[in-house]
Design a protein around this motif. Structure first.
Motif, PDB file in Angstrom:
ATOM      1  N   ASN A 114      42.529  42.848  40.392  1.00 21.93           N
ATOM      2  CA  ASN A 114      43.049  42.920  41.763  1.00 21.93           C
ATOM      3  C   ASN A 114      42.437  44.084  42.537  1.00 21.93           C
ATOM      4  N   GLY A 116      39.407  44.828  42.276  1.00 20.06           N
ATOM      5  CA  GLY A 116      38.012  44.482  42.506  1.00 20.06           C
ATOM      6  C   GLY A 116      37.081  44.913  41.390  1.00 20.06           C
ATOM      7  N   LYS A 171      37.456  37.304  41.269  1.00 23.39           N
ATOM      8  CA  LYS A 171      37.134  36.244  42.222  1.00 23.39           C
ATOM      9  C   LYS A 171      37.235  36.718  43.655  1.00 23.39           C
ATOM     10  N   LYS A 172      37.956  37.808  43.887  1.00 20.33           N
ATOM     11  CA  LYS A 172      38.125  38.310  45.244  1.00 20.33           C
ATOM     12  C   LYS A 172      38.023  39.822  45.233  1.00 20.33           C
ATOM     13  N   ALA A 173      37.866  40.402  46.418  1.00 23.09           N
ATOM     14  CA  ALA A 173      37.715  41.848  46.543  1.00 23.09           C
ATOM     15  C   ALA A 173      38.996  42.554  46.153  1.00 23.09           C
TER      16      ALA A 173
END
Length: 231
Positions: A114, A116, A171-173
């Motif tokens: 979470n 990153g 998968k996300k920043a």
């Protein structure tokens, strides 16, 4: 030094020697002779700043050059602050990782992703436990499966010496950063549990236990699923 480099990036006023330019402003854009644009800048008490030299014709703005440089510097600073510094965080499993400790490490991995960061998870095989490397593979694949909403697999479990590694990428920043002090404390607590278990007997072949084999049993579906996804 930085300001000098930024000044060299832009041509201003008489440094602009093309025949015509496209002047952009709040009211739109207009192509005009460079001399006319310079006269407009002089009348308004501002500068003619070339902001896009490779355009045809080059794009310019009528603006105070010092103000323009300040805006550019501020924009670069904001962009830099938005960038997430990606680190590789390690999650270590012992050959007798029980369900409670597994969930503890899973929670850590979720936080790292979470934020990153990438995650490198591995199972360390001590002594004869290397004979059960297949169960270690299933444990890591279960781990990847439990994190599939947050992470993608960069490398499936691979044995390197006495360690089997799994690499995951977010998968996300990143969202928020946990304090380094808190991370260090929690990692020390986890390491302490691993060291305490290191003095215990090696994992047995009891599939009803709470160690690696219990995780392997729970991870059987993950093995088939993740291998199928990466074929």
């Amino acid at each position: 030094m930085k300001n000098d480099k930024m000044k060299m990036k832009y041509r201003v006023n008489e440094q602009i020697r093309v025949r015509e330019v496209r002047v952009v402003g709040e009211d739109g854009a207009e192509v005009m002779p460079t001399r006319k644009a310079l006269d407009m800048a002089h009348k308004q008490g501002v500068d003619l700043v070339e902001i896009s030299p490779n355009a045809q014709p080059p794009v310019c703005r009528l603006i105070d050059y010092s103000k323009f440089l300040y805006q550019q510097k501020k924009h670069q600073k904001e962009m830099k602050q938005k960038q997430v510094k990606q680190e590789v965080k390690e999650i270590r499993f012992g050959p007798q990782t029980d369900e409670h400790d597994y969930q503890f490490k899973l929670k850590h991995a979720q936080e790292f992703l979470n934020e990153g960061n990438k995650v490198r998870a591995y199972v360390f095989f001590r002594g004869r436990s290397i004979l059960f490397k297949e169960q270690g593979e299933v444990l890591l694949l279960r781990f990847a499966n439990d994190l599939e909403e947050l992470a993608k697999v960069e490398q499936l479990p691979k044995l390197e010496g006495k360690k089997m590694f799994l690499y995951l990428a977010p998968k996300k920043a990143g969202i928020t950063k946990k304090s380094q002090q808190r991370r260090d404390r929690e990692e020390a607590e986890s390491e302490g549990r691993d060291n305490a278990k290191a003095g215990q007997p090696e994992a047995s072949e009891d599939n009803n236990g709470n160690g690696l084999f219990a995780n392997a049993k729970n991870g059987a579906d993950a093995l088939n699923k993740l291998k199928g996804d990466n074929d």
